[in-house]
Design a protein around this motif. Structure first.
Motif, mmCIF file in Angstrom:
data_model
loop_
_atom_site.group_PDB
_atom_site.id
_atom_site.type_symbol
_atom_site.label_atom_id
_atom_site.label_comp_id
_atom_site.label_asym_id
_atom_site.label_seq_id
_atom_site.Cartn_x
_atom_site.Cartn_y
_atom_site.Cartn_z
ATOM 1 N N ASP A 193 0.522 7.481 1.286
ATOM 2 C CA ASP A 193 -0.396 8.617 1.124
ATOM 3 C C ASP A 193 -1.604 8.660 0.734
ATOM 4 O O ASP A 193 -2.796 9.027 1.428
ATOM 5 N N ALA A 194 -1.993 7.507 -0.164
ATOM 6 C CA ALA A 194 -3.337 7.021 -0.425
ATOM 7 C C ALA A 194 -3.883 6.349 0.699
ATOM 8 O O ALA A 194 -5.316 6.872 1.060
ATOM 9 N N VAL A 195 -2.945 5.681 1.649
ATOM 10 C CA VAL A 195 -3.824 5.217 2.768
ATOM 11 C C VAL A 195 -4.417 6.112 3.822
ATOM 12 O O VAL A 195 -5.364 6.441 4.461
ATOM 13 N N LYS A 196 -3.257 7.259 3.948
ATOM 14 C CA LYS A 196 -3.771 8.427 4.802
ATOM 15 C C LYS A 196 -4.866 9.190 4.563
ATOM 16 O O LYS A 196 -5.726 9.527 5.242
ATOM 17 N N ARG A 197 -5.076 9.439 3.065
ATOM 18 C CA ARG A 197 -6.253 9.936 2.603
ATOM 19 C C ARG A 197 -7.365 9.246 2.754
ATOM 20 O O ARG A 197 -8.471 9.911 3.397
ATOM 21 N N TRP A 198 -7.224 7.819 2.735
ATOM 22 C CA TRP A 198 -8.470 7.020 2.938
ATOM 23 C C TRP A 198 -8.911 7.107 4.220
ATOM 24 O O TRP A 198 -9.960 7.433 4.852
ATOM 25 N N PRO A 225 0.863 -1.168 -0.051
ATOM 26 C CA PRO A 225 -0.026 -0.033 -0.062
ATOM 27 C C PRO A 225 1.033 1.345 -0.009
ATOM 28 O O PRO A 225 1.987 1.089 0.503
ATOM 29 N N GLN A 226 0.363 2.409 -0.445
ATOM 30 C CA GLN A 226 0.963 3.700 -0.792
ATOM 31 C C GLN A 226 0.572 4.421 0.468
ATOM 32 O O GLN A 226 -0.543 4.656 0.762
#
Length: 169
Positions: A139-144, A136-137
């Protein structure tokens, strides 16, 4: 008497306030950190300058050995001596191809990572599960998580750590 004890005595004693700012010690620590950082950078530059001619010579030696190995004509040639062995290694480099079209099972033309993903899913049992490294990336996880009350996507374990950062003024 420790610095904390002296600081408390100077500032009225009482219970230690963990949020109290003690600029003199902080400034000293930050200054020491910068001095050490500067010494490390200077030493690294000195080391790099010192070893540069050796690294250049190693490149020359490797090129000469490659020439000797290539002259032998055998792709798996090696040269063994009493002091050591020289041999070739064939290493695979892999990158995404943004030009070559892959036609998936639905008849859609895909390129790059979408082509790889379609291929992997279509050949999952044969190679697909080995082909993809699913990581998992952040930044994408944090945005989610920001958009979903701090809940990560399924299958992920989240942990946090705190580090000290120091920057120059």
């Amino acid at each position: 008497m420790t610095y904390d004890d002296a600081w408390h005595a100077k500032h009225g004693g009482g219970a230690m306030d963990s949020t109290a700012v003690r600029p003199p010690i902080a400034e000293q620590l930050i200054a020491e950190r910068f001095a050490i950082d500067d010494k490390i950078k200077a030493a690294a530059k000195l080391l790099a300058d010192h070893v540069a001619p050796f690294k250049a010579r190693v490149e020359q030696i490797d090129a000469a050995l490659m020439t000797l190995l290539n002259q032998m004509g055998d792709d798996k040639a090696s040269i063994s001596t009493d002091i050591g062995t020289a041999y070739k290694s064939h290493l695979l480099n892999v990158s995404m191809d943004a030009e070559k079209v892959y036609w998936n099972a639905s008849g859609e033309g895909q390129v790059g990572r979408m082509a790889l993903l379609d291929f992997a899913l279509e050949h999952w049992d044969e190679i697909g599960s080995d082909l993809l490294l699913v990581q998992p990336q952040k930044d994408a996880v944090k945005r989610w998580m920001d958009d979903h009350n701090g809940q990560p996507p399924p299958g992920l374990k989240i942990s946090w750590f705190t580090r000290v950062n120091v920057r120059r003024s």
